[in-house]
Design a protein around this motif. Structure first.
Motif, PDB file in Angstrom:
ATOM      1  N   PHE A 116       0.836  -1.200   0.000  1.00 41.48           N
ATOM      2  CA  PHE A 116       0.000   0.000   0.000  1.00 41.48           C
ATOM      3  C   PHE A 116       0.872   1.253   0.000  1.00 41.48           C
ATOM      4  O   PHE A 116       0.626   2.218  -0.741  1.00 41.48           O
ATOM      5  N   ALA A 163      -3.576   2.006  -4.995  1.00 39.56           N
ATOM      6  CA  ALA A 163      -3.496   2.298  -3.562  1.00 39.56           C
ATOM      7  C   ALA A 163      -4.860   2.140  -2.892  1.00 39.56           C
ATOM      8  O   ALA A 163      -4.955   1.598  -1.777  1.00 39.56           O
ATOM      9  N   GLY A 167      -5.557  -0.539  -0.186  1.00 39.99           N
ATOM     10  CA  GLY A 167      -6.005  -0.049   1.119  1.00 39.99           C
ATOM     11  C   GLY A 167      -7.265  -0.752   1.584  1.00 39.99           C
ATOM     12  O   GLY A 167      -7.389  -1.135   2.761  1.00 39.99           O
ATOM     13  N   TRP A 170      -6.318  -4.326   2.506  1.00 38.76           N
ATOM     14  CA  TRP A 170      -5.523  -4.380   3.731  1.00 38.76           C
ATOM     15  C   TRP A 170      -6.390  -4.143   4.967  1.00 38.76           C
ATOM     16  O   TRP A 170      -6.344  -4.901   5.938  1.00 38.76           O
TER      17      TRP A 170
END
Length: 311
Positions: A116, A163, A167, A170
């Motif tokens: 990330f 990203a 994100g 994650w």
């Protein structure tokens, strides 16, 4: 024309080195931390390295002076480079789509915060590169740099989308939110669509130049205004303007009083040419043909392109 080769080439070299480093960063982090979006974006960056090399080559070629085989110079080399970069972007977009769809049906892999972070660093790096390259493209009137700046812009979208997907995956893995592992491959699909759109716009513009299409109507009206600012010019019969690499070539047929001498006509056309070049630095050549004008004469519009009689 204000194109400055060596300084513009430095910008292209900065882009090349940056793309090399970013390609390594994305591929290493993507492979180590099993990120589909980051690996695909790294492969896309690998295509950017090839595009940067093509940009440098085309810029060097376009700076060569006119010769017997190329009397108008080598400016269109940059349009060829733009088309080449566009093809690379389209190929990258198709590859990203394929990899992202394949990842949707593959087992989910754990996403690391490092992957990330790598996507965020890439987005910031590319944003700085975009501003730097775009500013240089405007200053040096370089189409290759403008294409490279558009490529950097596509990379910004790609890195931001990656990203966001990373994100989501994650955070979802930490909070055990179902289906969030799809964030990574879905981001890859969004990335591919954004890159494909930019590539199509770029290749259409480059193709128009290579096909000798005219400049847009608004720009052509500005050129007409310069010519008509001279009271001696009674009428513009024909005005054609086309892009040739980083430059614009203009040819026109104008009407001036038939009583003017050859010297007076020559002085007038030189004055028009000088004013046009001063007003528009990207204009490289202005060719003007003079037609006589008489106050009591009915003017017949000449055809810019001869045509066959209709039967």
């Amino acid at each position: 024309m204000t194109y400055e080769g060596p300084k513009a080439l430095l910008t292209a070299w900065v882009s090349l080195v940056s793309n090399l480093l970013l390609t390594l960063l994305k591929l290493i982090f993507g492979l180590v931390f099993h990120s589909t979006a980051l690996v695909a974006d790294g492969v896309h960056n690998g295509g950017d390295v090839i595009a940067s090399i093509a940009t440098i080559g085309s810029m060097k070629l376009s700076n060569h002076p006119a010769d017997r085989e190329h009397p108008y110079g080598h400016g269109k080399a940059e349009d060829l480079s733009t088309a080449f970069i566009s093809i690379i972007l389209i190929a990258a977009a198709l590859f990203l789509t394929f990899e992202a769809i394949k990842a949707l049906f593959a087992p989910a892999s754990p996403i690391s915060v490092w992957a990330f972070g790598a996507a965020l660093v890439s987005a910031l790096w590319k944003w700085l590169l975009y501003r730097y390259t775009n500013k240089a493209a405007v200053r040096y009137h370089s189409k290759s740099l403008r294409a490279t700046a558009s490529d950097h812009l596509a990379d910004i979208y790609a890195s931001i989308a990656a990203a966001i997907g990373l994100g989501i995956s994650w955070i979802g893995s930490i909070l055990h939110i179902p289906y969030t592992h799809y964030g990574d491959p879905l981001a890859g699909i969004v990335v591919s669509l954004l890159i494909f759109r930019i590539a199509v716009i770029m290749i259409v513009k480059a193709s128009n130049v290579l096909m000798e299409s005219s400049v847009d109507a608004t720009t052509q009206e500005k050129y007409s205004a310069v010519i008509l600012s001279f009271p001696e010019v009674k009428k513009i019969d024909i005005l054609r303007a086309r892009e040739h690499g980083n430059a614009v070539l203009i040819d026109a047929q104008i009407r001036i009083p038939g009583s003017y001498t050859i010297q007076e006509g020559d002085d007038l056309t030189e004055a028009i040419r000088s004013k046009m070049l001063q007003a528009y630095p990207d204009v490289e050549e202005v060719l003007i043909h003079i037609n006589p004008w008489y106050e009591d004469q009915e003017l017949v519009e000449p055809d810019s392109v001869p045509h066959l009689d209709q039967k």
